[in-house]
Design a protein around this motif. Structure first.
Motif: not given
Length: 444
Positions: A110-117, A153-158
């Motif tokens: 999977i592709l993981v990106t650093a998109h955030h809140l 996008r694991p940081l989407l709520k940060i």
């Protein structure tokens, strides 16, 4: 750890991770978190750095990213992009990045990106500027699947503030790209000018935007659930849309159905009201015998009889296009990403999907042509028929006919490979050693 427990479980499920690593603070924090989780979940990590070559320091930044990955023992890949366009640089660069991601991603990775809140809020405003409806305003998803690519996008709520505080606390080093301050780019204008002023006056504004995004997302899901029973009936096996019932719907319902159908065809940029109006008035309601069309990005919307088609754009193959198949032991690659032709042995797995014909004689050259009007005796048809007549009877649209490979021996048409039409001259003899199967392996 910034990545919450539920998000960690998703990473554990997939195991193989490709991280989009720019070297900026966001992707550095993401990389560090994945590095810390690697042993716990037995993650297989790779980092991809894409050099846009827009800054004289870009090669130095790439080396910094390489050294950081080396320090944490993370496999590092880098690719270059050279942007010649002066307009829509952001959109062009994004398109090129995702082409690279698609090409290097492993199976089950999977592709993981650093998109955030804060990215989520910026996106909301960008789509609002374009006049988007619930679909656009429902924001970016935590998990998205497109073109066989799983984007997470694991940081989407940060929030950005949390990311900065975390990076300082962990004493991380990152790259500061001065172009992030250039407000000629819409996203930077929002990030550096508009949103700081709004949040200074209304500190909880970003949270309110996130609530609106969630509301739009729920509305879009509800509308989709309500319209799906109709869509299931209207969308055909070849992904075309049966348009006759649309005349009985009001414009709101009709536009929503067309949008959903276009989305179903894996077109990811939703058409505007103006485009939908053109599709309806100039394509669906067209009464003449021409075949009007509209190009949206890399796709074309066109009508044939009572059906709308959303097809990938390729230039028409001309009548003088000839592909000589010198060595039939080697697959023949077809143009326009049509796939390849393969000669198969009699013991094969694709017998039903293949066409059975006679082998060429020693003095016969085998080649492929397109867009040719030939009158022949086809197997199973008593009278000599023009191939266009047969295509018409089979309801094959004109643009599909142009992409169908026609097999010739010297100047004699042997077979049409889409519908497995064999001419009298191509019929296999009773001696099996003189025959073979041709399998058209298509790219879907």
């Amino acid at each position: 750890m910034l990545i919450e427990k539920k998000t960690q479980e998703i990473l554990y499920k997939y195991k193989k991770i490709l991280i989009a690593y720019s070297g900026g603070i966001d992707s550095t924090v993401l990389l560090y978190n994945l590095f810390k989780l690697r042993n716990k979940y037995s993650l297989l990590l790779r980092a991809i750095h894409i050099n846009h070559n827009l800054n004289y320091k870009s090669t130095f930044w790439m080396k910094q990213c390489f050294l950081q990955c080396k320090k944490w023992n993370i496999s590092f890949i880098y690719k270059n992009i050279y942007i010649k366009h002066k307009n829509n640089i952001e959109q062009y660069a994004r398109k090129k990045r995702y082409q690279i991601f698609k090409n290097i991603i492993y199976k089950n990775e999977i592709l993981v990106t650093a998109h955030h809140l804060d990215d989520q809020c910026e996106n909301f405003f960008l789509f609002l500027k374009r006049g988007s409806g619930p679909k656009g305003l429902s924001g970016i998803s935590k998990i998205k699947i497109f073109d066989n690519l799983i984007l997470f996008r694991p940081l989407l709520k940060i929030s950005k503030k949390q990311i900065i505080c975390y990076a300082i606390k962990k004493k991380l080093k990152w790259i500061e790209d001065p172009s992030n301050k250039n407000i000629k780019y819409d996203r930077n204008f929002l990030r550096n000018i508009i949103l700081p002023k709004i949040t200074t006056r209304w500190p909880f504004f970003k949270n309110a935007v996130i609530r609106s995004i969630q509301n739009y997302k729920e509305q879009e899901e509800l509308l989709t659930d309500l319209i799906n029973p109709i869509l299931i009936k209207l969308i055909q096996k070849d992904n075309s849309l049966f348009i006759k019932p649309l005349y009985n719907f009001n414009i709101i319902k009709r536009n929503f159905i067309m949008r959903k159908w276009i989305e179903y065809n894996k077109y990811y940029y939703m058409p505007s009201r103006k485009i939908l109006s053109i599709i309806w008035n100039e394509i669906v309601c067209c009464k003449n015998h021409n075949t009007p069309q509209i190009k949206i990005g890399q796709y074309i919307i066109r009508k044939y009889k009572n059906y709308l088609y959303c097809i990938k754009y390729f230039p028409n193959l001309q009548k003088n296009t000839i592909l000589v198949w010198d060595n039939i032991n080697i697959p023949l690659i077809l143009p326009n990403k049509l796939g390849k032709l393969i000669i198969l042995n009699l013991n094969l797995n694709y017998k039903k999907e293949s066409i059975y014909i006679r082998k060429p004689h020693n003095n016969e050259i085998i080649y492929i042509r397109f867009n040719i009007s030939e009158k022949c005796y086809f197997n199973g048809i008593k009278n000599k028929k023009n191939i266009n007549y047969i295509w018409k009877k089979l309801s094959v649209p004109k643009w599909k006919r142009d992409q169908i490979p026609l097999l010739f021996y010297n100047n004699i048409l042997i077979a049409e490979l889409e519908h497995k039409l064999v001419t009298k001259e191509g019929i296999a003899s009773i001696f099996k050693k003189d025959n073979f199967f041709i399998f058209w392996k298509k790219i879907y």
